[in-house]
Scaffold this active site. Structure first.
Site, PDB file in Angstrom:
ATOM      1  N   GLY A 213      41.983  37.218  37.639  1.00  0.00           N
ATOM      2  CA  GLY A 213      41.019  38.136  38.190  1.00  0.00           C
ATOM      3  C   GLY A 213      40.449  37.566  39.379  1.00  0.00           C
ATOM      4  N   ASN A 214      39.176  37.784  40.225  1.00  0.00           N
ATOM      5  CA  ASN A 214      38.961  37.269  41.299  1.00  0.00           C
ATOM      6  C   ASN A 214      37.511  37.246  41.411  1.00  0.00           C
ATOM      7  OD1 ASN A 214      37.867  39.701  42.754  1.00  0.00           O
ATOM      8  ND2 ASN A 214      40.163  40.129  42.571  1.00  0.00           N
ATOM      9  N   ARG A 215      36.926  36.536  42.271  1.00  0.00           N
ATOM     10  CA  ARG A 215      35.472  36.147  42.444  1.00  0.00           C
ATOM     11  C   ARG A 215      34.304  37.241  42.661  1.00  0.00           C
ATOM     12  NH1 ARG A 215      34.174  30.063  43.514  1.00  0.00           N
ATOM     13  NH2 ARG A 215      35.834  29.142  42.239  1.00  0.00           N
TER      14      ARG A 215
END
Ligand code: CTP
Length: 410
Positions: A213-215
């Site tokens: 995923g990412n932030r």
């Protein structure tokens, strides 16, 4: 605090605060309204003042908190004076009791009297225990008030209430309440638009318990959706996994992976992309996904493992190449860790590669997670550097530019 200046000529909101634990959030509501250069006149009921005192509201709003119809410091009819100044009367939080009293048309205290006398819109944000909201008496009162077109409801929403129980009765989030007020104060300039917004991260599964995923929190895209809806647009929000609540009046489609987002976008936009007037692509789409998703949880071993990744399609570039005329308007985002000249250079690269109308470029250290953002709007032949502002304000600037582009093209 560096407060935006408001004058007696600024748009004016009477903020009615009644006796609910959610009254502490009214301070945030007042603060947000003032940030939008709105003059806030606080009016507290006796029970509202038991939760948060008048001194706090006077300090935040820079205006005298009023509680008493017979206030000896005011010469004249206070309820009439306040009602005449208010472009909007906002009652947040609104208890079951004030709703009952509004439904009866009572006028035996300052807030009920001025609400009866109001010349503009009345926005009511209920807050109470879910059993009180669901009670037939409250529901009868709500139905009575729903016959009055001047009254607009924001919430309640499902969530934890004061005692920790979860249900429908929690006050809507301050930002959503403020958006409803802003929509009433600002002429709706996106009335005939359908705006599609993507937001949040995409998530690529590795196995049933692990993912890439990412932030991204989704806040920027949600702000664009919220402000577009508040300005009258029909809004479809395609959201990756996020904790955020759907803004009022927005139709939401939840997705998980880049490929889900791509197919949902194609579904909403249709084969010739005629399904929307503008697409604001604020999502942080994952560039890669695992070549295989394991059906079973991968077991731990002592040896290093290799994860083979394959590239996801560039959704925006694909849509840019499919577009034949100038509709839908396409807005991309570019979040970079580079310095400003490189940020602009990369944004320019994305602008031409993805064939979009402009790119909202910002630095990863500023844009991610927080409530504010500092962006550069990069067009094909101009650059607009914006100062640090709230994500809602930035959303308005993006939408202003979108409107400007369409009117520029006739
Ligand atoms: N985007 C997209 N599909 C992808 C990747 C990105 O539609 N597979 C969109 C994003 O939503 C954003 C814009 O393209 O509006 C730029 O995204 P960004 O991640 O900054 O750029 P990339 O093209 O992925 O390039 P890089 O990661 O190398 O900077």
């Amino acid at each position: 605090m560096n407060q935006p200046v408001t004058t007696p000529h600024s748009p004016t909101v009477v903020l009615g605060v009644t006796g609910s634990i959610a009254a502490f959030k009214s301070i945030e509501i007042a603060r947000l309204l003032i940030q939008h250069h709105i003059r806030v006149l606080p009016v507290l009921t006796q029970s509202g003042a038991r939760f948060v005192g008048p001194v706090t509201f006077t300090g935040i709003c820079g205006e005298a908190s009023r509680m008493d119809m017979w206030d000896p410091s005011f010469s004249g009819e206070l309820h009439v004076a306040l009602a005449s100044q208010a472009d909007v009367v906002l009652v947040a939080p609104a208890t079951a009791d004030i709703i009952a009293r509004f439904a009866q048309g009572r006028a035996d205290d300052l807030l009920t009297a001025l609400t009866l006398c109001a010349r503009g819109h009345v926005i009511v944000a209920p807050a109470m225990h879910p059993r009180m909201w669901a009670h037939p008496a409250t529901q009868r009162n709500v139905q009575t008030l729903q016959r009055d077109a001047r009254i607009e409801w924001v919430g309640p929403v499902v969530g934890p209430v004061a005692n920790g129980e979860i249900g429908l009765g929690r006050m809507a989030e301050p930002q959503n309440i403020v958006s409803a007020v802003l929509a009433r104060l600002r002429p709706p300039d996106l009335n005939d638009w359908h705006i599609v917004v993507t937001a949040g991260p995409t998530v690529e599964d590795i196995d049933p318990v692990r993912f890439l995923g990412n932030r991204s929190t989704g806040r920027m895209g949600f702000s664009v959706a919220r402000r577009a809806a508040a300005r009258g647009a029909r809004v479809t929000l395609i959201a990756g996994p996020t904790e955020l609540t759907t803004p009022a009046g927005v139709q939401r489609r939840d997705v998980r992976s880049a490929s889900d987002m791509r197919s949902t976008l194609h579904d909403v936009l249709g084969p010739s992309l005629g399904g929307a007037d503008a697409l604001v692509m604020a999502a942080a789409v994952g560039d890669y996904r695992p070549a295989h998703i394991h059906n079973e949880k991968m077991k731990r071993g002592a040896q290093p493992i290799q994860l083979e990744l394959v590239a996801n399609p560039d959704i925006l570039a694909e849509l840019g190449s499919m577009r034949t005329g100038s509709s839908p308007l396409l807005v991309g985002f570019a979040v970079e860790t580079a310095d400003e000249p490189t940020l602009i250079e990369h944004a320019r690269g994305k602008l031409s590669k993805k064939r979009v109308d402009f790119i909202v470029a910002n630095s990863a250290s500023i844009g991610f997670g927080g409530e504010s953002n500092e962006a550069i709007l990069v067009g094909s032949d101009d650059i607009e550097r914006l100062p640090r502002m709230t994500k809602d304000e930035l959303a308005d600037r993006i939408l202003d530019r979108v409107i400007g582009l369409r009117s520029g093209r006739g």
